[in-house]
Structure formats: structure tokens, C-alpha cells
Design a protein around this motif. Structure first.
Motif, PDB file in Angstrom:
ATOM      1  N   PHE A 152      -1.643 -33.383  15.899  1.00  0.00           N
ATOM      2  CA  PHE A 152      -1.903 -31.944  15.933  1.00  0.00           C
ATOM      3  C   PHE A 152      -2.442 -31.436  14.606  1.00  0.00           C
ATOM      4  O   PHE A 152      -2.005 -31.850  13.529  1.00  0.00           O
ATOM      5  N   ALA A 268       1.463 -33.100  19.746  1.00  0.00           N
ATOM      6  CA  ALA A 268       0.709 -31.853  19.591  1.00  0.00           C
ATOM      7  C   ALA A 268       1.671 -30.724  19.202  1.00  0.00           C
ATOM      8  O   ALA A 268       2.854 -30.936  18.995  1.00  0.00           O
ATOM      9  N   GLU A 363       5.128 -32.424  24.262  1.00  0.00           N
ATOM     10  CA  GLU A 363       3.749 -32.703  23.863  1.00  0.00           C
ATOM     11  C   GLU A 363       3.205 -31.578  23.004  1.00  0.00           C
ATOM     12  O   GLU A 363       2.462 -31.825  22.062  1.00  0.00           O
ATOM     13  N   ALA A 364       3.526 -30.355  23.321  1.00  0.00           N
ATOM     14  CA  ALA A 364       2.964 -29.235  22.580  1.00  0.00           C
ATOM     15  C   ALA A 364       3.759 -27.977  22.878  1.00  0.00           C
ATOM     16  O   ALA A 364       4.639 -27.978  23.736  1.00  0.00           O
ATOM     17  N   GLN A 366       2.440 -23.893  22.695  1.00  0.00           N
ATOM     18  CA  GLN A 366       1.516 -22.854  22.248  1.00  0.00           C
ATOM     19  C   GLN A 366       1.976 -21.491  22.751  1.00  0.00           C
ATOM     20  O   GLN A 366       1.977 -21.232  23.946  1.00  0.00           O
ATOM     21  N   ASP A 491      -0.567 -31.214  26.804  1.00  0.00           N
ATOM     22  CA  ASP A 491      -0.784 -29.912  26.170  1.00  0.00           C
ATOM     23  C   ASP A 491      -0.931 -28.828  27.240  1.00  0.00           C
ATOM     24  O   ASP A 491      -1.583 -29.036  28.268  1.00  0.00           O
ATOM     25  N   GLU A 493      -1.861 -24.630  27.339  1.00  0.00           N
ATOM     26  CA  GLU A 493      -2.267 -23.500  26.502  1.00  0.00           C
ATOM     27  C   GLU A 493      -2.883 -22.388  27.340  1.00  0.00           C
ATOM     28  O   GLU A 493      -3.631 -22.654  28.290  1.00  0.00           O
ATOM     29  N   ASN A 582      -4.916 -33.346  24.393  1.00  0.00           N
ATOM     30  CA  ASN A 582      -4.811 -32.087  23.651  1.00  0.00           C
ATOM     31  C   ASN A 582      -5.921 -31.131  24.075  1.00  0.00           C
ATOM     32  O   ASN A 582      -7.044 -31.554  24.363  1.00  0.00           O
TER      33      ASN A 582
END
Length: 688
Positions: A152, A268, A363-364, A366, A491, A493, A582
């Protein structure tokens, strides 16, 4: 744009066996840890159809507002023919000559674009840190140098200027280490303590000031800046949120369960509206030894649900620190698998593990804000047959710039409701046959979904589990709640332009295998090698809503395969794409996807795709990365694109003595993960 290459190798997911060893502990060679019997979208279609009239009556206003329903999105390009959709220029921001699939040992960019290395593994960033010398590595040196395997990336604004340059603050994750590519003569059966400690120091995060000129997108690291920082596997972290102090987080070194040493396997992440960064701890199972020897059956099953297994680990860290041996520190693994929040502007701040966001293979993360200022964080659990999650804060963000406002915002992710997703398909069951061909009813994979609450603060919504158990054993709570098993959610978002949310589902070659979950409308292909991208919109355009409408935006793979789909865009006009990972957005609302494990024979790359308008679904390859590498951490600014080139040279049989790549510094140099900046040579904006 259409040339494909022969498939290279047959390892699951397109990765080398070496990548599986060091990145995820050979996850794809073991049974998926989710053995729950949850319903699937394909199994509940009849129930959905029977209540459809009720759902439509209650949801039509929200669907119209979010414009994600079939009719709404098809209206973006009207009833235009496929041929007419390709007329004119590509979407603004994507007007470059797509890079062809290739296996070049370099970063390949479009014609008219330049590139430079921003920073490499081992370059000094802290005062007192030495220049990189691969023959004289030490844990002390690495703790002051840029870490290994950058993933990331985030670029945050700085008001500083130096001459004609402009400075920004770059934050990078360091996911894992490839010891066989780091140390000459490395013996995986007998690693040394020094090698283990270098590995601890090479994990974690880096904060580095970077500087670029006004007329170029090139960036250079500013070494030894006062804001530069290294966070490693031994840096103290505060445990924050409702599970802080839980008995499940206590160890002999931390009997209060409130201070953890280090962060591991950061994949991420995200950048918050209040100026911090979030970092997801992912494949943490591979660091902990001797699950097989645990005698307490309930504890062992909980560890196994998080993919902990076997005896010795790959890196053998348990030989040098008891906390990596679950027979000696049974709860240490519970202290990893969280979302970490960092204040990069304060080099003296203590990073925090946010337990309210649940524990799984993050993983992420946001965030976005609701209309009334509450934080909403979308998250994927990156393993086969795992789930999508959402967190909605109870508190509202303060927009002021005082210290009190900042301190308040640093508590937003400690109190709220954690949800998991259930997705229902709306097509006839017989149409979901595992081929990936579109269903007959509306020629899209789509349906409705709901967010199932798991816990709010100290209150559990899952029968038979306390709130502490929900946060620490979130996977088990989601199993009980009946969440929908997905094809490796990575990811997730939201688009800053449309509010629609996009989730990369990388692949799942076990989908439809004997004894495994079969295809459903959200995961429509058996033996899914190439992955898909899910698009959904919250009811009423409210990020805190409990219901949403979803559909598959991309079904990735060879465009010549009838089981692929590119939002209805003509398939002979797109770049082939496989294994999305990502994601990010540019200022025009285009989605950018990096890939991990391309199964089409080309190296991994970065792709842009329009999400609205006549060119919606047109995928265009912007760059590819060197041999053995994965494309990570994309940042897309108006005049530069930043990518993390992770694990270059990670090919079966490779070593320091027998490198599989010569990137980035040519023959006779170590292969080094690095960050790359790409820009237009004429100084104009990207893709216009």
C-alpha cells in the motif's frame, strides 16, 4: 491491445510457489479455513423472488438515487450499439496507448511516458542509518532503512517547498520478507537470529518525505527528514477500541492486553478524511508455529479458523522469540489481523490497532463519510470463501483543525457497528451454471444485499457470542450470521464521484470443486482463475444503509472467453485483465486496478477502466511490472501515477545467487522491491 501470451506455469492463482511460501504460507495448497454451511446466493433465489415485490416497493427510491440498478446504469450510455460505444476518444484520464501484454523484466509504460525509482528496499530514511550494503545487513541498519516488499502507498500533502520542488508525505506498507532473495547463502532450515531480526525490521511501515519538480512527475525520497519514520515488527502499538484489555489478547509480556509489539503482513490500506492512514494486517497465520500441538480443542479450532496450522513456520521465528509459538503464548496470534491506524504527521505518535473493525485477513480499509459526518469503512477478508465487511462509526468527524478536533477524530474508529454482507442473486437458478455466461433475465449478474450487524460497542448481535468474541473471532461471528462466501475479497473502495462502491474479488480456483461451495450469482464461475469486480450502491445513497443493490462490473479474464464481461463494453476493444487486487480512483472517476497473479501469461500490471458514460467498462492497461513482481499500492494523481513493485524476481528456484530478475539495477545487483513514479514526458496530465 488483443495479443495474449501463453500461460506461464500452473500454480494456483498465477503465482509462483515461492510467492505462496513467503507471502501467505502456502494458503492455496491447504483447505480453505471456512467450513461453515452458509447459504449462497444461488441457493436462496427462490426466497428472494418470492419477496421481490416487497423489496422493490421499499427500495425503488434508493435505487433511483444511486443509479446502480440495471436500468439506471444502462441509461449511462442509453441504448447505443456496441459499435457506437467505441466511437470517439476513451474516457478522460485514460487517453494513452495501452501497454500490450508482455513478460519484459522491466516496468513497461505507455509511449510518451517516463518513469523513475522513488525509493528501493534498504535505502536509508532515518538519521544515522547507513547506505544499503547487501553484504553487511543488520537489524539496526534495516530499522532505519526503507523496508521490504512495499505494498500500500499513500501520498499526503505537505506545505513544505524546497527550491522549485514540491514535497509530499509518502506512507508505505511492507507486507512480508523473501529471505531467500535477501541473504546470500540463506539456509531456510537453519536461519540465523540476525536474519530473523532483519526480517522483523524489514516488516511494517515506512513514512518518507518525497519531493518532485513542478514540471515533471518524477519523485525522489528525502532521506533523514524529521517526519521520516520506520515502524517494524517490534514497534509498540496501542490496542484500542472495545476489545482492548480482552482476556483473548493477554500474554505473559502484556498481561493487560493493551500493548502489542509490531505489525505483520500489512497489505493494502486507506487514507482517512482526518489525515491518518489505515493498514490491514493480512496473512498473519504464517508467522505462528505449533498449532498442531495445541491440546485445547476449542482454542485450536479458533486458530484453525484463521488458517493457523502445522508445526514449524517458514521463517522459524519461533526459535528466537516465544511469542511466535502458540504452545508458549497461546493468545499472541489474536493480537494480529487488525486494521492499524497511523498518524504520519506525528513521528512520536503510537500507532493503534482498531479492534472495533474486527479481526480477519484485512486487505484494505478505505473510509468515507455519511452526510452527517460519521465514518464508514469497507473491508475485505482476503481468503477463499471469506466475506465483505463494513464499519459505521457512532461519532461524527470534526472538521476543525485544533488539537482537540484531531484527538476526537482519532477515536472515530473505536465506537460503532461492525457489519458483514449477505448478497442475494435475482436470476433463475439454472442460469448460474458455473460458466460465467450472463443470465437470461437481464443479461447481468446482479441482485440485492443486506448488511448483517455483528456488534455495536460492547453489545453483540450474534447469538452465543460476547462482543469481545465477535471482535477477536470475527470470522466465526460472520459464519454464524450467515454471510455470503466470496471469491477472495480484497480492496474495497467507494468512488468519490458516484458513491458506488467497488470490491476486487481476486480469484478462487476452489469455487465449485468437490466438497466446496458452488457458483452463485456474485461468484458465477467454477474454478475461478481470473476474478471479478463487484459494484454496489447503498440504499438511498446512504453509506450507513443496511441494504444495497449490487452487480458485477467486470468478470475478468481473456476477452475471447464467453465467460468474461466488461460492463457491456465490446470485448474486442479491452485490455485483457486477470486477478484484480488493489484499486483506486482518479479525479475523473475512473477505477484503477492493480493485478496479482495474472493467469493470462502476461506480467501483472495496472489498468484503468471507465465507470460511467459511453466508455463504461473499457479496460486499458497502463503499465506492467518486471518478472515475478506484483503491482501494488497505486496512487493516481493528475500528473503522476505511483506504484509499488512488490517481490520482483520471486520465481521458483530463484535466490541471490540465481536471480530471476535484474530489476531495478541490472546484473550483479540485488533484486529490490521499489516504488516507481510514472508521468507524461511533455508535462501534461495523465491520460488527457
Amino acid at each position: 491491445m488483443r495479443k495474449l501470451l501463453p500461460i506461464l506455469g500452473s500454480h494456483p492463482g498465477g503465482r509462483s510457489a515461492m510467492t505462496c511460501r513467503y507471502r501467505c504460507g502456502d494458503a492455496c495448497f491447504h483447505d480453505a479455513p471456512n467450513t461453515s454451511g452458509n447459504e449462497y446466493a444461488g441457493d436462496i433465489i427462490a426466497r428472494v423472488l418470492s419477496r421481490r415485490s416487497v423489496l422493490r416497493a421499499g427500495a425503488v427510491a434508493g435505487v433511483a438515487a444511486t443509479a446502480v440498478g440495471t436500468g439506471a446504469c444502462s441509461g449511462e450510455h442509453g441504448t447505443a450499439s456496441a459499435a457506437s460505444r467505441t466511437k470517439g476518444k476513451p474516457a478522460k484520464g485514460l487517453r494513452f496507448t495501452p501497454v500490450e501484454p508482455n513478460t519484459k523484466d522491466e516496468v513497461t509504460v505507455p509511449e510518451g511516458y517516463g518513469q523513475n525509482i522513488v525509493i528501493r528496499w534498504g535505502e536509508p530514511i532515518l538519521r544515522g542509518a547507513p547506505d544499503f550494503d547487501p553484504e553487511k545487513q543488520s537489524a539496526k541498519a534495516q530499522a532505519g532503512q526503507f523496508g521490504y516488499n512495499n505494498d500500500f502507498l499513500s501520498l499526503l500533502p505537505l506545505k513544505e517547498q524546497e527550491g522549485d520542488g514540491e514535497r509530499q508525505l509518502m506512507v508505505a506498507n511492507h507486507e512480508y520478507t523473501d529471505e531467500v532473495l535477501m541473504f546470500a547463502g540463506y539456509d531456510p532450515d537453519e536461519p540465523t537470529r540476525e536474519q530473523a531480526e532483519i526480517g522483523w525490521a524489514a516488516h511494517g511501515l515506512s513514512v518518507v518525505v518525497v519531493e518532485g519538480g513542478k514540471s515533471s512527475g518524477a519523485l525522489e525520497a528525502v532521506p533523514r527528514h524529521r517526519l521520516n519514520r520506520r515502524i517494524t515488527a517490534t514497534t509498540p502499538f496501542e490496542v484500542a477500541g472495545p476489545a482492548a484489555g480482552s482476556k483473548w489478547l493477554r500474554t505473559s509480556a502484556d498481561p493487560e492486553g493493551r500493548t502489542v509489539l509490531g505489525t505483520l503482513n500489512n497489505c493494502a490500506g486507506g487514507t482517512t478524511p482526518w489525515g491518518t492512514t489505515l493498514h490491514g494486517e493480512e496473512n498473519i497465520d504464517q508467522y505462528f508455529a505449533n498449532t498442531e500441538k495445541v491440546k485445547d480443542e476449542e482454542h485450536r479450532k479458533r486458530l484453525e479458523r484463521y488458517a493457523l496450522k502445522g508445526t514449524d513456520t517458514e521463517r522459524k521465528w519461533e526459535r528466537f522469540d516465544d511469542r511466535f509459538d502458540v504452545t508458549k503464548e497461546p493468545y499472541e496470534p489474536h493480537r494480529f489481523g487488525w486494521v492499524v491506524e497511523l498518524d504520519p504527521y506525528d513521528p512520536d505518535s503510537t500507532p493503534r490497532k482498531r479492534t472495533a473493525l474486527g479481526r480477519f485477513k484485512h486487505e484494505a480499509a478505505q473510509p468515507r463519510l455519511t452526510r452527517d459526518g460519521r465514518a464508514v469503512v469497507y473491508m475485505g477478508d482476503d481468503e477463499r470463501f471469506e466475506y465483505l465487511y463494513k464499519f459505521v462509526s457512532s461519532k461524527r468527524m470534526r472538521s476543525g483543525r485544533s488539537r482537540a478536533d484531531h484527538e476526537h477524530n482519532l477515536t472515530l474508529l473505536d465506537d460503532g457497528t461492525l457489519y458483514v454482507a449477505e448478497l442475494n442473486g435475482d436470476s433463475p437458478r439454472d442460469d448460474i451454471d458455473g460458466s460465467g455466461e450472463l443470465p437470461s433475465d437481464d443479461h447481468e449478474f446482479d441482485g440485492t444485499g443486506r448488511w448483517i450487524p455483528l456488534a455495536t460497542g460492547d453489545r453483540s448481535h450474534v447469538e452465543g457470542m460476547t462482543a469481545e468474541e465477535v471482535y477477536v473471532f470475527t470470522r466465526i461471528a460472520a459464519d454464524k450470521a450467515g454471510a455470503t462466501k466470496m471469491d477472495r475479497p480484497e480492496d474495497v473502495e467507494p468512488s468519490p464521484r458516484t458513491g458506488r462502491v467497488y470490491a476486487a474479488l481476486t480469484n478462487n480456483t476452489d469455487r465449485g470443486a468437490a466438497g466446496k461451495a458452488g457458483p452463485d450469482e456474485a461468484n458465477p464461475r467454477k474454478g475461478n482463475k481470473h476474478g471479478q469486480v463487484l459494484e454496489f450502491s447503498e440504499h438511498g445513497d446512504d453509506p450507513a444503509a443496511r441494504r444495497f443493490k449490487w452487480r458485477l462490473f467486470l468478470v475478468c479474464g481473456d476477452p475471447d472467453d464467453p465467460g468474461t464481461y466488461f460492463a457491456g463494453f465490446p470485448k474486442d476493444q479491452v485490455s485483457p485483465i486477470s486477478c484484480p487486487d488493489n484499486i483506486t480512483f482518479d479525479s475523473y472517476g475512473n477505477l484503477w486496478l492493480s493485478t496479482d497473479g495474472n493467469e493470462l501469461g502476461s506480467h501483472d500490471g495496472l489498468f484503468g477502466v471507465a465507470t460511467v458514460g459511453r466508455r463504461r467498462g473499457e479496460v486499458r492497461a497502463f503499465l506492467t511490472v518486471p518478472t515475478g513482481a506484483e503491482t501494488c499500492g497505486p496512487v493516481v494523481q493528475s500528473r503522476r501515477v505511483l506504484v509499488a513493485v512488490q517481490h520482483p524476481g520471486e520465481v521458483d528456484g530463484a535466490s541471490v545467487e540465481k536471480p530471476a530478475s535484474q530489476w531495478p539495477d541490472g546484473p550483479d545487483a540485488y533484486v529490490r522491491p521499489s516504488v516507481v513514479s510514472v508521468w507524461r514526458k511533455d508535462g501534461s496530465d495523465i491520460g488527457v
